[in-house]
Structure formats: structure tokens, C-alpha cells
Design a protein around this motif. Structure first.
Motif, short mmCIF file in Angstrom:
data_model
loop_
_atom_site.label_atom_id
_atom_site.label_comp_id
_atom_site.label_asym_id
_atom_site.label_seq_id
_atom_site.Cartn_x
_atom_site.Cartn_y
_atom_site.Cartn_z
N ARG A 1 50.75 43.60 12.98
CA ARG A 1 51.77 42.82 12.28
C ARG A 1 51.71 41.36 12.71
N THR A 2 51.55 41.12 13.98
CA THR A 2 51.45 39.74 14.47
C THR A 2 50.23 39.05 13.88
N ALA A 3 49.10 39.78 13.80
CA ALA A 3 47.89 39.19 13.24
C ALA A 3 48.04 38.91 11.75
N LEU A 4 48.68 39.81 11.02
CA LEU A 4 48.89 39.59 9.59
C LEU A 4 49.81 38.41 9.33
N GLU A 5 50.87 38.30 10.11
CA GLU A 5 51.79 37.18 9.93
C GLU A 5 51.12 35.85 10.29
N ALA A 6 50.26 35.86 11.30
CA ALA A 6 49.52 34.63 11.64
C ALA A 6 48.55 34.26 10.53
N GLU A 7 47.89 35.27 9.94
CA GLU A 7 46.97 35.02 8.83
C GLU A 7 47.73 34.48 7.62
N TRP A 8 48.92 35.04 7.38
CA TRP A 8 49.72 34.56 6.26
C TRP A 8 50.20 33.13 6.49
N ALA A 9 50.50 32.76 7.74
CA ALA A 9 50.93 31.40 8.04
C ALA A 9 49.82 30.40 7.68
N ARG A 10 48.58 30.77 7.96
CA ARG A 10 47.45 29.88 7.61
C ARG A 10 47.30 29.78 6.09
N CYS A 11 47.37 30.92 5.41
CA CYS A 11 47.23 30.90 3.95
C CYS A 11 48.39 30.16 3.28
N ARG A 12 49.57 30.30 3.83
CA ARG A 12 50.72 29.58 3.28
C ARG A 12 50.57 28.08 3.47
N TRP A 13 50.03 27.67 4.61
CA TRP A 13 49.78 26.24 4.85
C TRP A 13 48.77 25.71 3.84
N ILE A 14 47.73 26.49 3.56
CA ILE A 14 46.71 26.07 2.59
C ILE A 14 47.32 25.95 1.21
N TRP A 15 48.17 26.92 0.82
CA TRP A 15 48.81 26.87 -0.49
C TRP A 15 49.67 25.61 -0.61
N ASN A 16 50.47 25.32 0.40
CA ASN A 16 51.33 24.14 0.36
C ASN A 16 50.50 22.86 0.35
N GLU A 17 49.37 22.88 1.05
CA GLU A 17 48.49 21.71 1.03
C GLU A 17 47.90 21.52 -0.37
N CYS A 18 47.58 22.62 -1.04
CA CYS A 18 47.08 22.53 -2.42
C CYS A 18 48.15 21.95 -3.34
N CYS A 19 49.41 22.33 -3.14
CA CYS A 19 50.49 21.77 -3.93
C CYS A 19 50.59 20.25 -3.74
N ALA A 20 50.47 19.81 -2.48
CA ALA A 20 50.54 18.38 -2.20
C ALA A 20 49.36 17.64 -2.83
N ARG A 21 48.15 18.22 -2.72
CA ARG A 21 46.97 17.59 -3.33
C ARG A 21 47.10 17.54 -4.85
N SER A 22 47.67 18.58 -5.43
CA SER A 22 47.84 18.61 -6.89
C SER A 22 48.80 17.51 -7.35
N LYS A 23 49.91 17.32 -6.64
CA LYS A 23 50.86 16.26 -7.00
C LYS A 23 50.22 14.88 -6.84
N LYS A 24 49.44 14.71 -5.78
CA LYS A 24 48.78 13.41 -5.57
C LYS A 24 47.75 13.14 -6.66
N ALA A 25 47.00 14.21 -7.04
CA ALA A 25 46.00 14.03 -8.09
C ALA A 25 46.66 13.69 -9.42
N TYR A 26 47.82 14.28 -9.68
CA TYR A 26 48.52 13.98 -10.93
C TYR A 26 49.02 12.53 -10.93
N ALA A 27 49.53 12.07 -9.77
CA ALA A 27 50.01 10.69 -9.69
C ALA A 27 48.88 9.69 -9.82
N ASP A 28 47.71 10.03 -9.27
CA ASP A 28 46.55 9.13 -9.33
C ASP A 28 45.69 9.36 -10.56
#
Length: 407
Positions: A26-53
Motif C-alpha cells: 500500500r505504501t508503494a502504491l501510494e508513492a507511485e500514485w503521488a508521482r503520477c499525480r504530480w505528472i498529471w498536474n504538471e501536464c495541466c500546467a503545461r497545457s495552460k501555458k501552451a494555450y496562453a502562448d
């Protein structure tokens, strides 16, 4: 628990099994999900920046972003690259669907919406692994990164899986959903046909009285318990901006448990009924009813409890699995046409009028039974006594092969 659900990919099916997760896993799965969630949020930020630019933000650029992020952050490199890459794929697919809806100028309430950031305490973990990111050995699921999970095998997989999705539901239970190629388990031919009409008084009315599906009212049965827990949540709710108390979270978990039980009861009822229909009939004329609009009507609560969409999906999936032919009939004017002579009433019948009386031939029958027979007529499976089919009737879609998508 095992569920069978048509996957989005043509010719694929999902088999879902409960997981027994140790504290280490469970600890390993939650740590893996934390990394994937960070990547998803980073994709959201990149998408907003790409739309603005006014730039593009396709999967290729996001893959490059992931490579740069894994190179710069040892925390990301500690996890497997497989679920992280699948997170990129899921984000790109969600964003492409939203842009397609915008380009098609769909109304705002029909659009998928751009992907949003996933909050730590709101989003439940979901990890996707392709074939190179997992393996099954000695009945256990081994994921990339050294995560080993025990699977509750309620039945065997028909074929080797091509991918797996590991997720946690609202109750804190972990599941593994395997994608495998569909297999047709043909049933003996019966030479019988049936028409099916969806409703609220009865979930399904058919041309065979013995195969009607009455309203199960699972949600109504659970209303008392749900109301009690929701009142507890209202009393214990913390002010805005402050974390919820332990009592609030306990009441929330109890309410979610009751909701989950009602949903499973609806699904179980739908599958058992669908199995009976598919076993006894070769061809099915089914109303292609979309119950979403009922959510804004006075029948919203009862329609949601009837679970027409769940029952229809279970019937289509079961028909594909056993090779039965399904004719999806357009629902327009099915309550106004006479199944005996094909005449159409001059006005729409109010819901309070439960008996259909034809002014042309004088035939009188229950309203839903007449509609079920109209399904057979429009599908070309004329029941005994049907004289003709309206030439200007709406289209009928037939499907039999597992690869044909939902209509």
C-alpha cells in the motif's frame, strides 16, 4: 468480486478482481500514485501555458517533459516509467477529446471539459500498466517497481491480459482490472425473439410477461441509512478552509458504503436479468433509450434508482458475449404507434394514461406492452398479428459482433 465490462478498445473486455494489499504494498502504491499525480498536474500546467502562448501541447511534447523531469528529479526515477507514461497518454486523450468537442461547437453541458489538476485528498489512486509493466506469477500480480499484490481469483482469466489498471475505490478497497481479448461463448439457438421497452414504473417491459423486470427499488431501501449518515455529516462539517474531523470522515465512509451496496445490487439485478433474456431469446429488439434527460425531470430520483443505463449496458454486453443479435430501435414515437396496424395517434400520450387504445383498429393494450411490440415491428421481427411496419419509421441499428461500439 469479479465484473465483466466492455473495454473502450474494440474486441476487449475488462475483468476486475479484488486485491489484498499489505501495508508495504500500500505504501508503494501510494508513492507511485503521488508521482503520477504530480505528472498529471504538471501536464495541466503545461497545457495552460501552451494555450496562453498559442503553442501545441501534444503527447510528443509531454513525453519530452517527462524525460526531462525524470532526469532532474531522483524522486521520479525511483518509480516505474510505465504508469508515468500511461498518465501522459491518459492526459493527452482527455485533452484531445475536450478540444474535439470545442471544435465541434457542442453546447457547454455536452462538452467533456479540459482535464483539471488532481488534489491529494480528493482523487483516488489509479495506476495503469501495459504488458511490459506487470506479470502474473503463482497467482500473484507483480508490478514494475517491485510491488507484489495478492489477487482474489474468483474465476480464471479466459486469455492472457494485455494491460491492467490498479485502483482504489471510495471505500478504500483496491482492485485490479485486466483487459483481455473477448471470447464468444455461443448459446444454443432458441428461435425466439423479444421486444424490450424501458420505463420507470417497470425498469423493462417485454413482449413476454415472464421476462418483465420490475423496479427493484434498491436505492429507496437504502434511503433511511443514507439520510442518517448525511445528517451526521451536516452536523460535523468543519468550517470552510479547515480539515474535516474524524467523525465527519467516518460518517462519509458509511454513506459511501451504503451507496456502493445499492449500486452493486442494481448491477447484480441487471446482469441476472440480462442473462435470462440472452439465454431464452436469439434476437432482441431493444429501445435505444438515453435516460440522461430524466435527471432534470420530476422522475429523476426514481429513474436513477431504476438504473436503466446500467441494465441496458449489461444486456448489450451479455448479448455480445453470447453472440446474440441486438436491434437498437430509435425511441421516437414508440408510445404513439400501434403495434397491430401501425397507426399513429394525433397527440402525445400523457404519462398518466397507461392504456393504449388505437383509434384506427380499436386495439387496446397496456401502454408499455404496446411499445415493446412496436420494437419488434420496427426491427422487422413482426410478432403474431402485426400487419405492417410504418414506412417512415426511424432507423434501427443492429449489432452482433463484440467489436461494434455502443450506439
Amino acid at each position: 468480486m469479479t465484473t465483466l465490462k466492455e473495454a473502450e478498445v474494440a474486441g476487449r473486455a475488462r475483468y476486475t478482481y479484488r486485491l489484498r494489499v499489505s501495508s508495504t504494498a500500500r505504501t508503494a502504491l501510494e508513492a507511485e500514485w503521488a508521482r503520477c499525480r504530480w505528472i498529471w498536474n504538471e501536464c495541466c500546467a503545461r497545457s495552460k501555458k501552451a494555450y496562453a502562448d498559442e503553442e501545441k501541447c501534444g503527447p510528443a511534447r509531454l513525453d519530452k517533459m517527462l524525460t526531462e523531469a525524470r532526469t532532474a528529479n531522483s524522486w521520479l526515477r525511483e518509480g516505474s516509467s510505465v504508469p508515468q507514461q500511461q498518465t501522459i497518454r491518459d492526459f493527452a486523450k482527455s485533452r484531445a477529446k475536450a478540444l474535439k468537442d470545442i471544435k465541434a461547437r457542442l453546447p457547454q453541458h455536452q462538452r467533456a471539459g479540459m482535464p483539471k489538476c488532481k488534489k491529494k485528498r480528493v482523487a483516488d489512486p489509479t495506476l495503469n500498466y501495459t504488458q511490459r509493466g506487470f506479470r502474473l506469477k503463482d497467482g500473484r500480480l507483480h508490478l514494475a517497481g517491485g510491488i507484489v499484490l495478492s489477487v482474489v481469483w474468483s474465476r480464471d482469466l479466459p486469455k492472457p491480459p494485455s494491460s491492467v489498471r490498479v485502483y482504489r475505490d471510495s471505500l478504500g478497497h483496491w482492485y485490479a482490472s485486466f483487459v483481455v481479448a473477448t471470447t464468444t461463448e455461443a448459446l444454443p439457438a432458441t428461435g425466439r425473439v423479444i421486444g424490450i421497452d424501458w420505463g420507470v414504473k417497470e425498469t423493462a417491459t417485454t413482449t413476454s410477461d415472464a421476462h418483465d423486470l420490475p423496479h427493484p427499488q434498491h436505492g429507496k431501501t437504502a434511503t433511511t441509512r443514507i439520510t442518517r449518515y448525511q445528517k451526521q455529516m451536516a452536523r460535523r462539517c468543519a468550517p470552510r478552509g479547515k480539515p474535516q474531523s474524524k467523525g465527519y470522515r467516518q460518517a462519509q465512509a458509511q454513506a459511501a458504503k451504503v451507496h456502493k451496496k445499492a449500486a452493486r445490487q442494481r448491477q447484480d439485478t441487471a446482469r441476472k436479468w440480462a442473462k435470462t433474456i440472452v439465454r431464452d431469446f436469439d434476437q432482441l429488439a431493444v429501445e435505444d433509450f438515453r435516460p440522461k434527460f430524466l435527471a432534470k425531470s420530476t422522475m429523476a430520483r426514481k429513474a436513477a434508482d431504476a438504473a436503466i443505463g446500467t441494465t441496458k449496458t449489461a444486456l448489450l454486453d451479455m448479448s455480445r458475449k453470447h453472440g446474440r443479435t441486438v436491434h437498437l430501435v430509435h425511441p421516437a414515437h414508440t408510445t404513439m404507434d400501434c403495434a397491430q396496424c401501425g397507426a399513429r395517434t394525433k397527440h402525445a400520450l400523457p404519462l398518466s394514461e397507461r392504456t393504449y387504445t388505437c383509434t384506427a383498429c380499436g386495439t387496446a393494450s397496456p401502454r408499455d406492452k404496446n411499445s415493446a411490440r412496436v420494437m419488434l415491428v420496427r426491427a422487422g421481427l413482426n410478432p403474431a398479428g402485426a400487419d405492417r411496419v410504418r414506412a417512415d419509421g426511424p432507423p434501427v441499428h443492429s449489432q452482433r459482433e463484440p467489436g461494434i461500439p455502443h450506439l
